[in-house]
Design a protein around this motif. Structure first.
Motif, short mmCIF file in Angstrom:
data_model
loop_
_atom_site.label_atom_id
_atom_site.label_comp_id
_atom_site.label_asym_id
_atom_site.label_seq_id
_atom_site.Cartn_x
_atom_site.Cartn_y
_atom_site.Cartn_z
N ARG A 9 43.59 37.40 32.74
CA ARG A 9 43.24 37.67 34.22
C ARG A 9 44.41 38.18 35.29
O ARG A 9 44.25 37.87 36.57
CB ARG A 9 42.23 36.62 34.83
CG ARG A 9 40.86 36.64 34.01
CD ARG A 9 40.01 35.70 34.82
NE ARG A 9 39.61 36.10 36.10
CZ ARG A 9 39.90 35.50 37.33
NH1 ARG A 9 40.39 34.35 37.09
NH2 ARG A 9 39.58 36.06 38.28
N GLN A 10 45.44 38.58 34.75
CA GLN A 10 46.68 38.58 35.57
C GLN A 10 46.37 39.67 36.65
O GLN A 10 46.56 39.41 37.66
CB GLN A 10 47.78 39.25 34.70
CG GLN A 10 49.25 39.34 35.52
CD GLN A 10 50.33 39.78 34.51
OE1 GLN A 10 50.08 40.17 33.44
NE2 GLN A 10 51.35 40.02 35.10
N LYS A 11 45.67 40.74 36.39
CA LYS A 11 45.27 41.81 37.56
C LYS A 11 44.67 41.23 38.24
O LYS A 11 44.36 41.36 39.67
CB LYS A 11 44.70 43.04 36.84
CG LYS A 11 45.92 44.02 36.13
CD LYS A 11 45.16 45.01 35.59
CE LYS A 11 46.19 46.04 34.55
NZ LYS A 11 45.53 47.04 34.02
N GLU A 12 43.56 40.52 37.96
CA GLU A 12 42.30 39.95 39.02
C GLU A 12 42.98 38.91 39.67
O GLU A 12 42.70 38.79 41.04
CB GLU A 12 41.33 39.18 38.31
CG GLU A 12 40.40 40.24 37.50
CD GLU A 12 40.98 40.64 36.14
OE1 GLU A 12 41.91 40.16 35.50
OE2 GLU A 12 40.19 41.36 35.11
N ARG A 13 43.97 37.89 39.39
CA ARG A 13 44.56 36.99 40.09
C ARG A 13 45.47 37.47 40.95
O ARG A 13 45.52 37.13 42.25
CB ARG A 13 45.44 35.96 39.08
CG ARG A 13 44.55 35.03 38.35
CD ARG A 13 45.37 33.75 37.78
NE ARG A 13 46.32 34.25 37.25
CZ ARG A 13 46.89 34.43 35.85
NH1 ARG A 13 45.70 34.53 35.07
NH2 ARG A 13 48.06 34.74 35.55
N ARG A 14 46.23 38.54 40.83
CA ARG A 14 47.00 39.36 41.67
C ARG A 14 46.18 39.95 42.76
O ARG A 14 46.47 39.86 44.01
CB ARG A 14 47.88 40.44 41.04
CG ARG A 14 49.12 41.10 41.98
CD ARG A 14 49.64 42.00 41.18
NE ARG A 14 50.44 41.48 40.32
CZ ARG A 14 50.71 41.95 38.97
NH1 ARG A 14 50.11 43.14 38.64
NH2 ARG A 14 51.54 41.25 38.21
N ALA A 15 45.03 40.64 42.39
CA ALA A 15 44.28 41.32 43.56
C ALA A 15 43.77 39.96 44.44
O ALA A 15 43.68 40.41 45.69
CB ALA A 15 43.22 41.87 42.75
#
Length: 93
Positions: A9-15
């Protein structure tokens, strides 16, 4: 070949992290800031940290706490800075 650690979930956490920070304008980087930044870089076009590269950013020496904080636009609290020095100071890279 070694297995790389999986990042979930790297992209989700960054968002989520970016959304919590607020927009640039909400954080105090509005048109007034843009004018001050351009003026500072025009008067000090070389990085004030390393003295060896063109300044592409303006950095707050002491962090400011919000749009109403006088440190945000205090000329004595600003330094023209190159991208490398700014990344090292801000991100430790």
């Amino acid at each position: 070949m070694a297995n790389a650690p999986r990042v979930f979930r790297q992209k989700e956490r960054r968002a989520e992290r970016d959304a919590a920070r607020g927009t640039n304008k909400q954080r105090g980087y509005d048109e007034t800031w843009n004018r001050v930044s351009r003026l500072k870089r025009s008067q000090c076009p070389v990085c004030e940290v390393c003295g060896d590269a063109p300044a592409v950013d303006v950095d707050h020496i002491r962090p400011f706490s919000g749009i109403a904080d006088p440190l945000r636009l205090d000329w004595d609290n600003l330094q023209s800075i190159c991208r490398t020095c700014h990344n090292q100071k801000t991100h430790g890279k």
